[in-house]
Structure formats: C-alpha cells, structure tokens
Design a protein around this motif. Structure first.
Motif, short mmCIF file in Angstrom:
data_model
loop_
_atom_site.label_atom_id
_atom_site.label_comp_id
_atom_site.label_asym_id
_atom_site.label_seq_id
_atom_site.Cartn_x
_atom_site.Cartn_y
_atom_site.Cartn_z
N MET A 292 13.67 7.93 -12.48
CA MET A 292 13.95 6.92 -11.46
C MET A 292 13.60 7.44 -10.07
O MET A 292 12.95 6.76 -9.28
CB MET A 292 15.44 6.51 -11.53
N ILE A 293 14.04 8.68 -9.76
CA ILE A 293 13.73 9.27 -8.45
C ILE A 293 12.23 9.43 -8.29
O ILE A 293 11.67 9.13 -7.24
CB ILE A 293 14.44 10.62 -8.28
N ALA A 294 11.57 9.88 -9.35
CA ALA A 294 10.12 10.07 -9.29
C ALA A 294 9.42 8.74 -9.03
O ALA A 294 8.47 8.67 -8.24
CB ALA A 294 9.61 10.71 -10.57
N ASP A 295 9.88 7.67 -9.68
CA ASP A 295 9.29 6.35 -9.46
C ASP A 295 9.50 5.90 -8.01
O ASP A 295 8.59 5.35 -7.39
CB ASP A 295 9.94 5.33 -10.41
N LYS A 296 10.69 6.15 -7.48
CA LYS A 296 10.99 5.77 -6.11
C LYS A 296 10.10 6.54 -5.14
O LYS A 296 9.57 5.98 -4.17
CB LYS A 296 12.47 6.02 -5.81
N GLU A 297 9.92 7.83 -5.40
CA GLU A 297 9.06 8.64 -4.54
C GLU A 297 7.62 8.14 -4.57
O GLU A 297 6.96 8.07 -3.53
CB GLU A 297 9.10 10.11 -4.97
N GLN A 298 7.14 7.77 -5.75
CA GLN A 298 5.76 7.28 -5.86
C GLN A 298 5.60 5.94 -5.15
O GLN A 298 4.57 5.69 -4.50
CB GLN A 298 5.36 7.14 -7.33
N GLN A 299 6.60 5.09 -5.23
CA GLN A 299 6.57 3.81 -4.50
C GLN A 299 6.54 4.06 -2.99
O GLN A 299 5.84 3.37 -2.25
CB GLN A 299 7.79 2.97 -4.86
N PHE A 300 7.30 5.07 -2.55
CA PHE A 300 7.33 5.38 -1.13
C PHE A 300 5.98 5.93 -0.67
O PHE A 300 5.48 5.58 0.39
CB PHE A 300 8.44 6.39 -0.83
N VAL A 301 5.37 6.78 -1.50
CA VAL A 301 4.04 7.31 -1.18
C VAL A 301 3.04 6.16 -1.02
O VAL A 301 2.23 6.14 -0.08
CB VAL A 301 3.57 8.29 -2.27
N ASP A 302 3.10 5.20 -1.91
CA ASP A 302 2.20 4.04 -1.83
C ASP A 302 2.45 3.24 -0.56
O ASP A 302 1.51 2.80 0.12
CB ASP A 302 2.41 3.15 -3.06
N LEU A 303 3.74 3.06 -0.21
CA LEU A 303 4.08 2.34 1.02
C LEU A 303 3.55 3.08 2.25
O LEU A 303 2.96 2.47 3.15
CB LEU A 303 5.60 2.18 1.12
N VAL A 304 3.72 4.39 2.29
CA VAL A 304 3.25 5.19 3.42
C VAL A 304 1.74 5.06 3.57
O VAL A 304 1.21 4.89 4.68
CB VAL A 304 3.65 6.67 3.26
N ARG A 305 1.03 5.08 2.48
CA ARG A 305 -0.44 4.97 2.53
C ARG A 305 -0.86 3.61 3.08
O ARG A 305 -1.81 3.52 3.86
CB ARG A 305 -1.02 5.19 1.13
N ARG A 306 -0.16 2.57 2.70
CA ARG A 306 -0.51 1.24 3.20
C ARG A 306 -0.18 1.11 4.69
O ARG A 306 -0.91 0.47 5.45
CB ARG A 306 0.22 0.17 2.39
N VAL A 307 0.93 1.73 5.10
CA VAL A 307 1.28 1.72 6.53
C VAL A 307 0.23 2.48 7.33
O VAL A 307 -0.19 2.03 8.41
CB VAL A 307 2.68 2.32 6.74
N LYS A 308 -0.19 3.63 6.83
CA LYS A 308 -1.20 4.43 7.55
C LYS A 308 -2.51 3.66 7.71
O LYS A 308 -3.24 3.84 8.70
CB LYS A 308 -1.48 5.73 6.78
N ALA A 309 -2.82 2.80 6.75
CA ALA A 309 -4.07 2.05 6.80
C ALA A 309 -3.97 0.73 7.56
O ALA A 309 -4.97 0.05 7.76
CB ALA A 309 -4.56 1.78 5.37
N CYS A 310 -2.76 0.38 8.01
CA CYS A 310 -2.53 -0.92 8.63
C CYS A 310 -3.27 -1.03 9.98
O CYS A 310 -3.25 -0.11 10.79
CB CYS A 310 -1.03 -1.13 8.84
N LYS A 311 -3.89 -2.19 10.22
CA LYS A 311 -4.61 -2.46 11.47
C LYS A 311 -4.18 -3.80 12.07
O LYS A 311 -4.93 -4.45 12.79
CB LYS A 311 -6.12 -2.50 11.20
N ARG A 312 -2.95 -4.21 11.78
CA ARG A 312 -2.52 -5.55 12.18
C ARG A 312 -2.32 -5.70 13.70
O ARG A 312 -2.45 -6.81 14.22
CB ARG A 312 -1.21 -5.90 11.46
N CYS A 313 -1.96 -4.62 14.38
CA CYS A 313 -1.64 -4.72 15.80
C CYS A 313 -2.68 -3.96 16.62
O CYS A 313 -2.66 -2.72 16.65
CB CYS A 313 -0.25 -4.16 16.07
N PRO A 314 -3.58 -4.66 17.33
CA PRO A 314 -4.70 -4.01 18.03
C PRO A 314 -4.29 -2.94 19.04
O PRO A 314 -4.91 -1.89 19.12
CB PRO A 314 -5.39 -5.18 18.73
N ARG A 315 -3.22 -3.17 19.82
CA ARG A 315 -2.89 -2.21 20.86
C ARG A 315 -2.26 -0.92 20.31
O ARG A 315 -2.06 0.04 21.04
CB ARG A 315 -1.99 -2.81 21.92
N MET A 316 -1.96 -0.90 19.01
CA MET A 316 -1.39 0.30 18.40
C MET A 316 -2.41 1.06 17.56
O MET A 316 -2.05 1.95 16.79
CB MET A 316 -0.18 -0.07 17.54
#
Length: 368
Positions: A1-25
């Motif tokens: 369960m913890i491993a699954d949660k960690e992997q979900q968090f890794v996926d979330l972090v990767r999507r956040v790092k790739a986000c380009k929704r806000c131009p001034r940021m």
C-alpha cells in the motif's frame, strides 16, 4: 500500500514538474516533492504559494524566508514538527510581479492548481487540514465546496470532505499585522490539540521560546565548534549528521531532535538555517570567504561562555567529540563521500533508484 502511494506521488510530481498552465510561472520551481513531508501525515498545511526567497529557492515549503521561520517556530512551540506534517501550497509555483517580487496568485492560477491540490489531499488523506491564509482557504473550496471565511472561521475545526478543516492566518509578516504572532501561536496550539485528540502524534509539551529540537541542535553544533574550531557551514551540517548516525547505531536513539533532509550536497539540518545560527549557538561568529560561510566561537566564549551541553548528556557529547576528531578536518569532498556511505544515505539512494526520482528534501533520519 505504501509503495503504491509513493508511486502515485512520484507520478503526480512528474506531472506538476511538466505543467505549463500559468505563463508567468514558467521559470519558477515546481515546489512539490519529498520535502513536503510524510505521505502518512496526520495534518496537512496548505499555504498560498512558494516564496521567492524561500521555497522557490530551497524547494522545501515554508523554509528559508521570514514566513518559513515563523511557521517553523510556531510548529516548534506547540510541540509539532515536520515529521508530523505534509506541507504544501494552493499554487505550487512562485508567482512574481513585473519587478520580480512575490505576488498574490490570481484566481485563474489557483484554479489551475486545484486538481493537483485535490490529488494531494486524497493521496495523503490527513484527518486534519490547516489552511494558511485566505487564498489557501478559497483553494480548498474549489476541491470541495464550502462557504468558510478566514475572519469568521479562524481557530475552529469544521467538518469538510470527511476531514477537520482549520482555517488559520498566513505566517508571513504582512498577515502578522492582522493577527499577531501571539494569536497565531494560540491558533497552532488549537491545531496541535485537534491533531493529538485523534491520537496522531505523541504528546509533546510546548516550549515557551525555543523548542527541544532547536536546543539540542544548537547544543550539538556548539560542541562540534568547541572541538573543531572554525568550520564551514557545509561541514557543520555534515558532522552533525555523522554524529546522529553514529549515536543512532550505538544507542538506537537520536542524538538531537533535529529534522534532517537530503539535499544535493548531502544531509541538511532544517533547524540550523544560516539566519538562525546566532540564536541557536550563542556566541558564534560567521564570516564569508569566497562562496563559503564559516562558523566559529569567539575566544571569550570558548574560555568562559555558557555551555549548552546539558541539553545533550555525556554520551552525546562523547559521540560528537569522536566525530569531530575523525571527520572534522577532512576536505569537503571526502567528508561528503563519508556521509554518502552511511546506512541512511545508502538506503535513500537505493529508494531513489527504485522510484527513478530524486528525493531531494526528503527526511533522512527517523523521527526522534
């Protein structure tokens, strides 16, 4: 369960790092990662956005600037620590104005990040959620509707999305005009009690001024300076960590109650921020040589200054003396290698390889 949660968090972090929704940021760091805290935390703090001089530089939420110092002090004084919490922001990048200064995120920028906030809330699933400021409180309403306002709802627990939602003021200096540090301290005492009533953290006695964690870190750093003379800021952090590891291996107990995180150049003690050295180590002096910050004790303080060793005990002092003698004069490169060969660091590096992600700012040592 913890491993699954960690992997979900890794996926979330990767999507956040790739986000380009806000131009001034576009040029701001995406402040979401291991430094936010435990995925099993019992309390989640949500701020407004990373500060230009704080998390935008360190990628450790609420650390390094005045808001961060206030936040950490408030936690310490009510007996909570980053070990107990997951700390994030309504907007995960630093919004800047045309002059490059901190700016309030726009409603569209908050909305752009709402889905990421929703995922964090669901993933961590903390039973207590604390919003820091009006922007953070409005952001939670985008995740699950509510009509709470900061002025009318502060320091009260409200049932929200199956959790307790506690609105609080932002710990920044501007907010202190509207709600003093003393009032905010009372707010955090209320938060701590709500958390403890759920059985989520051990009961710690609040400190009047300086927490036990800060006292023990300051005392340990002082012993290292007494034994080694002048040390670089880099070496001071690394020697503290080496002493922690040796003491933990020998006694199964932590030497201090400090919070150590993994940074690019190795472990870093959060309590020992450069701007807090004088408060934690009375009588210390700092000077800068090139790019290096050097720390020492004055001669008068060495000869007759007040000692804080009582906060540690003789076994801890002996451990620090041994570490200073063995590692205190190593060049920076060799000291860094010695640190990376310790069991906690090797374990963390193996975890990074397994997750295929750097775990900068994640906790390196267990909670005291």
């Amino acid at each position: 369960m913890i491993a699954d949660k960690e992997q979900q968090f890794v996926d979330l972090v990767r999507r956040v790092k790739a986000c380009k929704r806000c131009p001034r940021m576009a040029d701001s760091a995406r402040v979401l990662g291991a430094g936010c805290g435990s995925l099993s935390a019992k309390v989640m703090f949500i701020g407004e956005a990373p500060g230009r001089l704080g998390a935008d530089a360190s990628e450790l939420p609420f650390h390094g600037d005045k808001s961060g110092h206030n936040f950490e002090s408030l936690l310490e004084q009510v007996g909570l620590s980053r070990y107990d919490a997951f700390v994030t922001n309504a907007v995960l990048c630093n919004p800047k104005d045309e002059n490059g200064n901190n700016a309030t995120p726009s409603s569209s920028e908050v909305a752009n990040c709402a889905s990421f906030l929703k995922e964090q809330l669901e993933l961590v699933d903390a039973p207590v959620v604390v919003t820091l400021g009006a922007v953070a409180l409005r952001a939670t309403a985008l995740v699950n509707a509510h009509t709470l306002t900061l002025k009318d709802s502060v320091r009260r627990a409200h049932l929200w999305a199956g959790r307790q939602l506690i609105p609080a003021y932002h710990p920044g200096q501007r907010a202190m005009v509207h709600r003093s540090f003393a009032n905010q301290l009372a707010d955090y005492q209320f938060v701590a009690e709500v958390v403890r009533r759920g059985g989520s953290t051990s009961r710690r006695k609040p400190s009047a001024k300086v927490s036990r964690a800060s006292q023990t870190v300051g005392a340990a750093a002082r012993v290292l300076l007494e034994e080694s003379g002048e040390l670089s800021y880099f070496a001071l952090h690394k020697l503290l960590f080496m002493a922690e590891v040796r003491h933990l291996e020998a006694t199964s107990q932590r030497l201090t109650e400090g919070y150590y995180v993994r940074q690019k150049d190795g472990p870093y003690c959060v309590e020992l921020h450069a701007s807090r050295l004088a408060a934690l180590i009375p009588g210390c002096f700092t000077r800068t040589v090139g790019k290096h910050l050097l720390v020492s004790l004055g001669q008068e303080d060495l000869l007759g200054g007040a000692s804080h060793v009582g906060a540690l005990g003789e076994v801890a002092r002996r451990t620090l003396s041994e570490v200073a003698a063995k590692y205190g004069r190593l060049p920076a490169g060799k000291l860094k290698t010695a640190v990376y060969l310790t069991v906690p660091m090797r374990k963390l590096l193996r975890k990074e390889r397994a997750l295929r992600m750097n775990l900068f700012n994640s906790a390196v040592l267990p909670a005291p």
